[in-house]
Each structure stands twice: as structure tokens, then as C-alpha cells.
Design a protein around this motif. Structure first.
Motif, PDB file in Angstrom:
ATOM      1  N   UNK A   5       0.838  -1.181   0.000  1.00 19.91           N
ATOM      2  CA  UNK A   5       0.000   0.000   0.000  1.00 19.91           C
ATOM      3  C   UNK A   5       0.880   1.240   0.000  1.00 19.91           C
ATOM      4  N   UNK A   6       0.436   2.282  -0.685  1.00 24.43           N
ATOM      5  CA  UNK A   6       1.249   3.509  -0.691  1.00 24.43           C
ATOM      6  C   UNK A   6       1.310   4.114   0.705  1.00 24.43           C
ATOM      7  N   UNK A   7       2.422   4.717   1.002  1.00 24.34           N
ATOM      8  CA  UNK A   7       2.587   5.381   2.284  1.00 24.34           C
ATOM      9  C   UNK A   7       1.908   6.740   2.271  1.00 24.34           C
ATOM     10  N   UNK A   8       2.295   7.555   3.195  1.00 24.76           N
ATOM     11  CA  UNK A   8       1.740   8.902   3.260  1.00 24.76           C
ATOM     12  C   UNK A   8       2.201   9.703   2.051  1.00 24.76           C
ATOM     13  N   UNK A   9       1.311  10.559   1.583  1.00 24.27           N
ATOM     14  CA  UNK A   9       1.662  11.432   0.469  1.00 24.27           C
ATOM     15  C   UNK A   9       1.877  12.837   1.004  1.00 24.27           C
TER      16      UNK A   9
END
Length: 75
Positions: A5-9
Motif C-alpha cells: 500500500x502507498x505510504x503517506x503522500x
């Protein structure tokens, strides 16, 4: 299966607000140079009215979304 899953943007809110301010400033400067301060004041009043209407519209949508049992961000 491995899910990544992508981390914080990054938060670009400040950059967006600064860009909106700069664009609004030069647009109002051009209006002032072409038609005078009265046109700038009228444009400011119209923008203020539109922003207020947008706020009312979003608040109404949030209430309707809550009544339907959904979270506003999901709508």
C-alpha cells in the motif's frame, strides 16, 4: 500475495493556496488596470458570494450524506 500500500503522500495544500493567491492577485491587477477599482470590488464581491454558496452547498451535502448513513468523504 504481498500487498504494497502507498505510504503517506505529501500535503500540497499550502502550495495550492499560494498559487491561487498569486493567480488571483495578477488577475485582479489586470482587471484594475483595464476597468478600475470598481470592477475589482465587484469581482471580489461576486467571488465572496460564490465561495459562500459553495460552503452552503457542501454543508448541505454533508448533512444529506450523514442522513444516508455514509461518511462525507466517501460520497
Amino acid at each position: 500475495m504481498d500487498r504494497h500500500f502507498p505510504g503517506r503522500v505529501e500535503d500540497y495544500t499550502t502550495a495550492s493556496l499560494v498559487l491561487i493567491f498569486v493567480n488571483l492577485l495578477w488577475i485582479l491587477g489586470v482587471i484594475w488596470a483595464q476597468w478600475g477599482i470598481g470592477a475589482v470590488m465587484l469581482a471580489g464581491a461576486v467571488l465572496n458570494h460564490l465561495i459562500t454558496r459553495l460552503e452552503v452547498y457542501r454543508a448541505r451535502r454533508a448533512v444529506e450524506s450523514i442522513r444516508r448513513g455514509r461518511n462525507y468523504e466517501e460520497a
